[in-house]
Design an enzyme around this catalytic site. Structure first.
Site, PDB file in Angstrom:
ATOM      1  N   PHE A  12      -8.275   3.015  -4.974  1.00  0.00           N
ATOM      2  CA  PHE A  12      -7.268   2.483  -4.366  1.00  0.00           C
ATOM      3  C   PHE A  12      -7.455   2.115  -2.854  1.00  0.00           C
ATOM      4  CE2 PHE A  12      -5.142   4.553  -8.121  1.00  0.00           C
ATOM      5  CZ  PHE A  12      -4.387   3.650  -8.492  1.00  0.00           C
ATOM      6  N   ASP A  13      -7.101   0.718  -2.583  1.00  0.00           N
ATOM      7  CA  ASP A  13      -6.841   0.493  -1.151  1.00  0.00           C
ATOM      8  C   ASP A  13      -5.691   1.204  -0.622  1.00  0.00           C
ATOM      9  OD1 ASP A  13      -7.156  -1.104   1.309  1.00  0.00           O
ATOM     10  OD2 ASP A  13      -5.297  -2.119   0.579  1.00  0.00           O
ATOM     11  N   LEU A  14      -5.516   1.163   0.517  1.00  0.00           N
ATOM     12  CA  LEU A  14      -4.423   2.126   1.149  1.00  0.00           C
ATOM     13  C   LEU A  14      -3.190   1.100   1.620  1.00  0.00           C
ATOM     14  CD1 LEU A  14      -3.384   5.079   1.325  1.00  0.00           C
ATOM     15  CD2 LEU A  14      -4.264   5.138   3.693  1.00  0.00           C
TER      16      LEU A  14
ATOM     17  N   THR B 188      -1.118  -1.806  -0.218  1.00  0.00           N
ATOM     18  CA  THR B 188      -1.266  -1.293  -1.384  1.00  0.00           C
ATOM     19  C   THR B 188      -0.447  -0.337  -1.982  1.00  0.00           C
ATOM     20  OG1 THR B 188      -3.502  -2.356  -1.492  1.00  0.00           O
ATOM     21  CG2 THR B 188      -2.955  -0.891  -3.303  1.00  0.00           C
TER      22      THR B 188
END
Length: 238
Positions: free
Chosen positions: A8-10, A13
């Site tokens: 996951f991007d943070l 997102t």
């Protein structure tokens, strides 16, 4: 389930970076005696920051340089006599205190029990660790990998190679990269040869060369009911 590992991007997102940035920006200017800093300077800052983050993705500037350069340019543009390095450090500390989750994130992550979850972010290491550590997500991820740590940034394939080595992964077909940025998250996944999911709540048009495997507008669309639950772009739905 088709995937075992979710990267996951943070920002924008899982976390609402717009709200994070707004509050940290306001607090930092207020602490320097500029009570209207948010109103007076944020628009200029966002323009400058976007250019520099694009430069980072293309390898034209380092993260260390970006940290100070964005405020140097802002202060020069508005004729402000302040130390850009000190201001930038204070701003990062304020960023690290802000935790604003996007709706549906906790429910989505709780549905992934048994899967391997990791963060892959171009953001500053200390800031990202502080924000995650101060949130309900603090025990959700096997690893939090930053470009600062890896020495590369998305969309470079090398940061994905670093991630695979750290997580001891070998099978690319079982890994999904999820993020809001076509230029870093999706293009990065394309460059490394893994599937991607574009988180696109604003329903933006993709006019880039990046090709996401899936596209969603909210986290309730991100379901895990087995391989039949995944629909690739061009088919009816996710």
């Amino acid at each position: 389930m088709k995937y075992d590992v979710f990267l996951f991007d943070l920002d924008d997102t899982l976390f609402d970076f717009g709200e994070t940035e707004k509050r940290a920006f306001a607090y930092t200017f207020e602490s320097n005696g500029f009570l209207n800093g948010l109103k007076d300077y944020r628009a200029s800052y966002k323009t400058i920051s976007k250019v520099l983050w694009d430069d980072l993705e293309q390898g034209r500037i380092t993260l260390t340089e970006l940290k100070t350069e964005r405020f140097k340019r802002l202060f020069m543009q508005h004729g402000l006599e302040m130390d850009a390095e000190v201001f930038g450090q204070t701003y990062l500390k304020n960023l690290g205190k802000e935790v604003h989750l996007i709706g549906g994130v906790t429910e989505m992550l709780s549905s992934l029990t048994g899967s391997k979850l990791a963060i892959l972010t171009n953001g500053f290491k200390d800031v990202q660790l502080a924000r995650i550590g101060g949130s309900v997500l603090k025990n959700s991820f096997e690893a939090i990998i930053t470009s600062e740590e890896a020495g590369y940034q998305k969309p470079q394939a090398e940061i994905f190679e670093y991630t695979f080595n750290k997580l001891q992964l070998t099978n690319k077909s079982r890994v999904l990269m999820i993020g809001d940025s076509l230029s870093s998250d999706i293009q990065g996944g394309n460059n490394f040869g893994i599937d991607t999911c574009w988180f696109n709540p604003q329903q933006e048009i993709n006019s880039t060369t990046a090709i996401p495997t899936y596209e969603i507008q909210n986290w309730s669309e991100f379901n895990f009911i087995g391989e039949s639950g995944w629909t690739r772009i061009g088919e009816k739905s996710l």
